[in-house]
Motif scaffolding. Structure first.
Motif, PDB file in Angstrom:
ATOM      1  N   SER A  21       0.930  -0.830   0.016  1.00 48.21           N
ATOM      2  CA  SER A  21       0.051  -0.242   0.040  1.00 48.21           C
ATOM      3  C   SER A  21       0.967   1.421  -0.127  1.00 48.21           C
ATOM      4  O   SER A  21       0.428   2.177  -0.529  1.00 48.21           O
ATOM      5  N   ALA A  22       1.988   1.428   0.668  1.00 44.33           N
ATOM      6  CA  ALA A  22       2.776   2.504   1.268  1.00 44.33           C
ATOM      7  C   ALA A  22       3.366   2.848  -0.143  1.00 44.33           C
ATOM      8  O   ALA A  22       3.378   3.860  -0.867  1.00 44.33           O
ATOM      9  N   GLY A  24       4.238   3.300  -3.290  1.00 45.81           N
ATOM     10  CA  GLY A  24       3.446   3.420  -4.876  1.00 45.81           C
ATOM     11  C   GLY A  24       3.998   4.928  -5.694  1.00 45.81           C
ATOM     12  O   GLY A  24       5.326   4.410  -6.255  1.00 45.81           O
ATOM     13  N   LEU A  25       3.283   5.295  -6.260  1.00 48.18           N
ATOM     14  CA  LEU A  25       3.494   6.247  -7.451  1.00 48.18           C
ATOM     15  C   LEU A  25       4.502   7.123  -6.705  1.00 48.18           C
ATOM     16  O   LEU A  25       5.503   7.544  -7.219  1.00 48.18           O
ATOM     17  N   GLY A  26       3.600   7.735  -5.676  1.00 46.03           N
ATOM     18  CA  GLY A  26       4.490   8.656  -4.696  1.00 46.03           C
ATOM     19  C   GLY A  26       5.813   8.460  -4.639  1.00 46.03           C
ATOM     20  O   GLY A  26       7.108   9.321  -4.180  1.00 46.03           O
ATOM     21  N   SER A 225       3.423   9.274   0.720  1.00 42.27           N
ATOM     22  CA  SER A 225       4.199   7.966   0.666  1.00 42.27           C
ATOM     23  C   SER A 225       3.510   6.691   1.957  1.00 42.27           C
ATOM     24  O   SER A 225       3.862   5.657   1.603  1.00 42.27           O
ATOM     25  N   LEU A 226       3.002   6.699   3.037  1.00 42.12           N
ATOM     26  CA  LEU A 226       3.186   5.532   3.908  1.00 42.12           C
ATOM     27  C   LEU A 226       1.825   5.862   3.497  1.00 42.12           C
ATOM     28  O   LEU A 226       0.637   4.715   4.712  1.00 42.12           O
ATOM     29  N   MET A 230      -5.791   8.157   5.257  1.00 45.10           N
ATOM     30  CA  MET A 230      -7.149   7.702   4.719  1.00 45.10           C
ATOM     31  C   MET A 230      -8.132   6.176   4.023  1.00 45.10           C
ATOM     32  O   MET A 230      -8.654   5.724   3.925  1.00 45.10           O
ATOM     33  N   SER A 318      -0.897  -0.601  -4.030  1.00 41.03           N
ATOM     34  CA  SER A 318      -1.326   0.453  -3.843  1.00 41.03           C
ATOM     35  C   SER A 318      -3.071   0.756  -4.334  1.00 41.03           C
ATOM     36  O   SER A 318      -4.136   0.972  -3.015  1.00 41.03           O
TER      37      SER A 318
HETATM   38  N1  PFF Z   1       0.925   4.959  -0.055  1.00 40.55           N
HETATM   39  C1  PFF Z   1       0.857   5.355  -1.898  1.00 40.55           C
HETATM   40  C2  PFF Z   1       1.852   6.272  -2.971  1.00 40.55           C
HETATM   41  O1  PFF Z   1       3.067   7.074  -1.867  1.00 40.55           O
HETATM   42  O2  PFF Z   1       1.738   5.964  -3.530  1.00 40.55           O
HETATM   43  C3  PFF Z   1      -0.333   5.260  -2.802  1.00 40.55           C
HETATM   44  C4  PFF Z   1      -1.231   5.856  -2.098  1.00 40.55           C
HETATM   45  C5  PFF Z   1      -1.636   4.805  -1.545  1.00 40.55           C
HETATM   46  C6  PFF Z   1      -1.491   7.158  -1.562  1.00 40.55           C
HETATM   47  C7  PFF Z   1      -3.055   4.674  -0.548  1.00 40.55           C
HETATM   48  C8  PFF Z   1      -2.340   7.127  -0.855  1.00 40.55           C
HETATM   49  C9  PFF Z   1      -3.317   6.313  -0.290  1.00 40.55           C
HETATM   50  F1  PFF Z   1      -4.252   6.182   0.480  1.00 40.55           F
END
Ligand code: PFF
Length: 444
Positions: A21-22, A24-26, A225-226, A230, A318
Motif C-alpha cells: 500500500s505504502a 506506490g507512485l509517490g 507515501s505511507l 485514508m 496501493s
Molecule cells: N502510498 C502510495 C504512494 O506513495 O503512491 C499511494 C497511496 C495509496 C496514497 C493509498 C494514498 C493512499 F491512500
C-alpha cells in the motif's frame, strides 16, 4: 461478527500488503524529484526524521484503532469514539474511494506502457516524440477508459478473494518482484557511463536548499507515501492478530517504503544524467522523460518494460489497499458479503474514474480550471487527508488514550518504551505539522 473476522495469514504477508500500500507512485515519481529539488542528501535526512517521528506515530495510531475495533474505518471510529468521530472514518472512506478512481487511471497508463515498450514507443521516443506519443495515448477516449476499467477488474478480482487468499497472496508475490525489478534497474542505471553526475545531483547534501517549504514538502510526502489518514492502515490493522507487536510491524513498513523511495532515485537520476536528459516528476517524468532515456540504451525496450512493470506493481498494490477500505465498509456497515461489496463498489469507483480518464485530453472535463483528475487529487490530498490525519492524532492523543495504550501493549503485557514520546507526538507535534501542510496546501 468480529470473532470470525478474516486475518492476515502471516506476519510476512501482512507486512508485504501494508508495504504494498505504502509503496506506490509517490515513491517512484515524486520522492526522487523532491529530493533532488530540495537539497539531495540534506533533504533525505529531514525526510527520515519526518517519517520516523511523525509517520511512524500516526501509522501506529491507525493500526491500534483498527486492531482494537476490528471494523472498517467508519465502524472503528463509531465503536471507539461515538459522537461525531465516525466523520473521521468517513473522510478516510471518501478519500479512498476518490483517490482510487483516478489512481486506477494512472495505473492503467503504466499497464499499457508495459506492452507499448515493445510497440512503437521506443521508436517514437528515439525520434524525440515521446511526449506526442503520451499525449496522444491519454487523449484517446477508448484506450484511456479501457485501461482504467481493466485495472479495476484486476483490483476487484484480487480483493474479492479476501484478505489472506487475495490481498496477502498477491502482495507476497508482487512485492518481492518489485524489489527484484528495482535492483536490476539500479544496476543498469548506475553502470551507464556518465551516471555519476545524476548521483551527485540526487544525493550531494546542499543545506542551503533546506527551506521551510522543503520541510513541509517532506511532511506532505511522508503522509502520502505511507498511505496515512485514508482509513487504509485502520482497515489493514483490523485484520492483524492480537499477538503481533504493532510498533515492530510499523518499523518494517516504514523502512520498506522509505527504502523503495530512495532506491527509485538511484534508477532515475543516474540514467537521466547519463543521456543528458533532465529528470522531473510526475506523469511527465515517467511517461515522457524515461522512455526517451530507455530509447537511448541498448536493450532499451526490455528495461522500459521492466520499469513500467515496476510502476504498475507499485500502483496496483496501493490500489488494492484503497479498494479494501471501501469493501470493508460494504462488509461491516452495509452487511454485504465480500463478493457483492467488491462488485458494487468496484463498479461505482470505475464509473467515477471515467471522467478522470477522459479529462486528460479526450474531453475537456474541468472543475474551476483544473482537470477532473487534478481536482479529485487536490480535494483528497490537500484538503481531506491533512484534516483526517489531524483528527486521527487528536483522537488517540486526547480521547482514546488509554485504549490505545492498552492495545499497543496488549493490556500491559508488552513494553512500549517510546509511549510518552509517541503520545506527545500525536497530541501536539503531528497536528501542528499537519495544520501547516493543510494551510499551505490550500492554493487551488
Ligand atoms: N502510498 C502510495 C504512494 O506513495 O503512491 C499511494 C497511496 C495509496 C496514497 C493509498 C494514498 C493512499 F491512500
Amino acid at each position: 461478527m468480529s470473532e470470525n473476522r478474516e486475518q492476515w495469514g502471516s506476519k510476512f504477508g501482512f507486512i508485504m500488503a501494508a508495504a504494498g500500500s505504502a509503496v506506490g507512485l509517490g515513491n517512484i515519481w515524486r520522492f526522487p524529484y523532491i529530493t533532488g529539488k530540495y537539497g539531495g542528501g540534506a533533504f533525505v535526512l529531514v525526510y527520515l526524521a519526518v517519517v520516523v517521528i511523525i509517520g511512524m506515530s500516526v501509522m501506529l495510531a491507525e493500526f491500534s484503532i483498527g486492531r482494537n475495533a476490528k471494523l472498517d474505518a467508519v465502524g472503528s471510529f463509531r465503536k471507539l469514539g461515538g459522537g461525531v468521530w465516525p466523520i473521521v472514518g468517513w473522510m478516510g472512506f471518501i478519500c479512498a474511494f476518490v483517490i482510487l478512481s483516478y489512481y486506477a487511471v494512472i495505473a492503467g497508463w503504466a499497464f499499457a506502457y508495459i506492452f507499448k515498450s515493445f510497440g512503437g514507443l521506443m521508436a517514437a521516443a528515439e525520434a524525440g516524440k515521446a511526449a506526442d506519443a503520451f499525449v496522444g495515448f491519454i487523449a484517446n477516449p477508448v484506450q484511456a477508459v479501457a485501461y482504467h476499467i481493466l485495472v479495476m477488474v484486476i483490483v476487484v478480482g484480487i480483493v474479492c478473494k479476501g484478505i489472506s487468499g487475495g490481498i496477502e497472496k498477491s502482495c507476497k508475490v508482487l512485492m518481492p518482484a518489485l524489489f527484484a525489478i528495482i535492483l536490476i534497474l539500479i544496476v543498469r542505471s548506475v553502470t551507464l557511463p556518465g551516471a555519476g553526475a545524476g548521483l551527485e545531483f540526487y544525493l550531494k547534501p546542499d543545506f542551503s536548499k533546506l527551506t521551510g517549504e522543503a520541510i513541509l514538502a517532506a511532511v506532505g510526502q511522508g503522509f502520502f507515501s505511507l498511505s496515512l489518514a485514508m482509513g487504509i492502515m485502520v482497515t489493514y490493522g483490523s485484520y492483524i492478530s492480537k499477538d503481533e507487536y504493532l510498533p515492530g510491524s510499523v518499523r518494517y513498513v516504514v523502512c520498506l517504503d522509505t527504502l523503495v523511495a530512495f532506491l527509485s532515485g538511484l534508477v532515475i537520476f543516474p540514467a537521466a544524467a547519463a543521456f543528458g536528459i533532465e529528470a522531473g516528476a510526475g506523469a511527465g517524468l515517467t511517461f515522457i522523460t524515461l522512455p526517451a532515456v530507455f530509447a537511448k540504451m541498448p536493450m532499451g525496450s526490455l528495461f522500459s518494460c521492466a520499469f513500467f512493470m515496476l510502476l504498475f506493481i507499485a500502483a496496483l498494490t496501493s490500489a488494492i489497499s484503497l479498494f479494501e477500505v471501501t469493501v470493508a465498509y460494504g462488509i461491516d456497515q452495509l452487511k454485504m458479503n465480500r463478493m457483492k461489496a467488491s462488485l458494487v463498489l468496484g463498479v461505482l469507483i470505475a464509473l467515477l474514474g471515467i471522467p478522470s480518464a477522459l479529462s486528460q485530453g479526450a474531453v475537456p472535463i474541468n472543475i474551476a480550471g483544473k482537470s477532473f483528475l487534478d481536482a479529485a487529487d487536490f480535494i483528497t490530498n490537500n484538503v481531506i487527508m491533512p484534516l483526517g490525519a489531524i483528527f486521527i492524532c487528536i483522537f488517540v492523543g486526547w480521547f482514546w488514550t488509554d485504549g490505545a495504550k492498552a492495545e499497543i501493549t496488549d493490556n500491559g503485557k508488552l513494553v512500549f518504551p517510546m509511549y510518552t514520546i509517541w503520545l506527545w507526538i500525536c497530541r501536539i507535534v503531528a497536528p501542528v505539522a499537519l495544520a501547516l501542510i493543510f494551510v499551505n496546501g490550500l492554493k487551488w
